[in-house]
Design an enzyme around this catalytic site. Structure first.
Site, short mmCIF file in Angstrom:
data_model
loop_
_atom_site.label_atom_id
_atom_site.label_comp_id
_atom_site.label_asym_id
_atom_site.label_seq_id
_atom_site.Cartn_x
_atom_site.Cartn_y
_atom_site.Cartn_z
N GLU A 164 23.36 71.96 27.95
CA GLU A 164 24.79 71.89 27.67
C GLU A 164 25.19 70.66 26.87
OE1 GLU A 164 27.14 72.54 31.16
OE2 GLU A 164 26.47 74.60 31.38
N GLU A 377 21.78 79.42 33.65
CA GLU A 377 22.66 79.08 34.78
C GLU A 377 23.76 80.13 34.90
OE1 GLU A 377 24.47 75.16 34.99
OE2 GLU A 377 22.63 74.24 34.22
C1 BGP Z 1 26.76 72.99 34.50
C2 BGP Z 1 25.64 72.00 34.64
C3 BGP Z 1 24.97 72.01 35.98
C4 BGP Z 1 25.92 72.23 37.14
C5 BGP Z 1 26.91 73.36 36.87
C6 BGP Z 1 27.99 73.48 37.92
O1 BGP Z 1 27.66 72.50 33.57
O2 BGP Z 1 24.65 72.24 33.66
O3 BGP Z 1 24.22 70.84 36.09
O4 BGP Z 1 26.46 71.08 37.57
O5 BGP Z 1 27.54 73.19 35.62
O6 BGP Z 1 28.96 72.54 37.67
P1 BGP Z 1 29.78 71.77 38.78
O7 BGP Z 1 28.75 71.03 39.55
O8 BGP Z 1 30.72 70.90 38.05
O9 BGP Z 1 30.47 72.80 39.57
#
Ligand code: BGP
Length: 479
Positions: A164, A377
């Protein structure tokens, strides 16, 4: 619903969010170790010093993955565990840790998917060079990549360059909610350009050193819809998609920036400096596949020239909605105005839930770039509750079921998706939301204030995903 043979049913994590052991066995500090010390930056000042201690629990966690039948596990390597000062001496103990993780996964027939950079830059490079604002950091990154390609190139088939990039450059250099805590659009676009060069050069190096492997970035994609069919709103959505998505994906896949956005940034004197040499570099480092992280997209209308305030009540730490009211004259405010989508429900953190948007996203990305896709993800953050030793997370099952059904439909539409990594396997640290925003199939007994017992407890969704994997998607409920 059936998925392709050998589909990689997986789950994902990132080093800082799971490992802990933040200074064990020679690891150097990362920018997140330092940033999380600034009071008020993270929820309850939570950090990854202990996290969920994957460093010491990896065998137990991988045994759970094996029990579940997981086919792939996406994890990231902490750069400063390998090169404590970012570029100098290699820390053999750091390498040994990842070697053990990879071996353990392979012993259990789980495909390792290795992310090179999931946001935890060595602090030493931030101090010495100013991190991604300097081209020296590209050389350091290539040195780090070389060590990993050398050591694990013959073991690991799938590699992710940057996680990201859109999120960490925007939140880090523009909205000051990630390290290095900068709020300056010109600096952000410049740093982002440097990361693009690092990405392209790492891919080139990989293709030389690991010709049998596959590599690509993981991008946080969200389709942007127009609020109405008014042509002005439709144009705003076209622009928003160029600004939020094509600005990165065009560079990865075509080696060039979208013209419209580049013109705008030039007019605003915030465009990156791109040399002729840079253009050649970007052209020469194309990925083999794209990783897609999908949580939600957005909805926009034509910008209101009278008032530049944002109508949507933005969550300032939602990584996918850039908080446009902090800086006054922004590219966004000239192109579009973000609004709530009246058709979508939201999570407890205000993230819109949009499974059909997932199918749209996969179709759009594939038709445009014609690369194989893997979902790196997707998942639901929720306040799970442990009751009588159990976690009934039916809402997560529903969420994942609906999203996977849309992935299946995209595959029937002709999109070559070769895997799905749920975020996440165990609960882990949310960068800004602490330990209460849980995503895992496995509950971890810890909270924001204490690591408690760190006991691993299978949630209801664990058995559900196990069944989905066993039947290769056959048990998904298509409503
Ligand atoms: C994405 C990231 C992850 C994870 C996920 C959930 O942006 O790549 O590392 O953190 O989001 O986000 P959050 O933890 O802010 O809910």
């Amino acid at each position: 619903m059936k998925f392709p043979e050998h589909f990689l049913w997986g789950a994902a994590s990132a080093a800082y969010q799971v490992e802990g052991a933040y200074k064990n066995d020679g690891k150097g500090p990362s920018i997140w170790d330092e940033f999380s010390k600034i009071p008020g930056k993270t929820k309850h000042n939570t950090n990854g010093q202990i996290a969920v201690d994957f460093y010491h629990h990896y065998k137990e966690d991988i045994a759970l993955m094996a029990e579940m039948g997981l086919k792939a596990y996406r994890f990231s390597v902490s750069w400063s565990r390998i090169l404590p000062d970012g570029e100098g001496k290699v820390n053999q103990e750091g390498l040994a840790f990842y070697e053990k993780v990879i071996d353990e996964l392979q012993k259990n027939q789980i495909e390792p998917i290795l992310t090179l950079y999931h946001w935890d830059l060595p602090e030493a490079l931030q101090i010495k060079y100013g991190g991604w604002e300097s081209r020296h950091t590209i050389d350091a990154f290539l040195k780090y990549c070389r060590v990993l390609f050398d050591n694990f190139g013959n073991k690991v088939r799938y590699w992710i360059t940057f996680n990201e990039q859109n999120v960490f450059t925007s939140l880090g250099y523009r909205w000051a909610s990630h390290p290095p805590n900068v709020s300056n659009p010109k600096r952000m676009f410049q740093a982002n350009h440097i990361v693009n060069l690092a990405n392209a050069r790492a891919i080139q190096l990989f293709h030389q050193m690991v010709p049998q492997g596959k590599i690509g970035p993981s991008f946080g994609y969200g389709e942007v819809y127009p609020l109405t069919s008014s042509p002005a709103d439709v144009l705003a959505a076209v622009d928003a998609n160029q600004f939020n998505n094509d600005w990165w994906l065009d560079v990865y896949c075509r080696g060039e920036y979208p013209e419209k956005i580049m013109c705008l940034l030039k007019q605003m004197h915030i465009a990156p400096d791109v040399t002729i040499e840079d253009k050649k570099t970007l052209q020469a480092g194309k990925p083999d596949f794209l990783g897609i992280n999908y949580y939600h997209g957005g909805t926009v209308k034509a910008p209101d020239t009278e008032k530049s305030t944002i109508e949507k009540n933005f969550d300032k730490i939602d990584p996918y909605l850039m908080a446009g009211d902090v800086q006054e004259d922004t590219p966004e405010s000239r192109l579009f105005q973000s609004v709530e989508n009246p058709y979508l429900d939201k999570t407890d953190w205000g993230w819109e839930i949009d499974p059909i948007g997932f199918r749209i996203a996969l179709r759009q990305v594939y038709e445009k770039y014609r690369l194989p896709l893997i979902i790196t993800e997707n998942g639901l953050g929720a306040f799970d509750k442990l009751k009588d030793g159990q976690v009934d997370d039916q809402y997560r099952i529903d969420y994942l079921n609906e999203h996977l059904v849309q992935v299946g439909k995209a595959i029937s539409d002709g999109v070559p998706v070769f895997g799905f990594c749920a975020w996440s396997f165990t609960d882990l640290l949310s960068w800004l939301n602490g330990y209460d925003k849980r995503y895992g199939f496995v509950y971890i007994d810890r909270n924001d204030y204490s690591p408690k017992s760190l006991l691993r407890i299978k949630k209801k969704s664990f058995n559900w995903y196990q069944g989905i994997i066993e039947t290769n998607g056959g048990k998904l409920e298509v409503k």
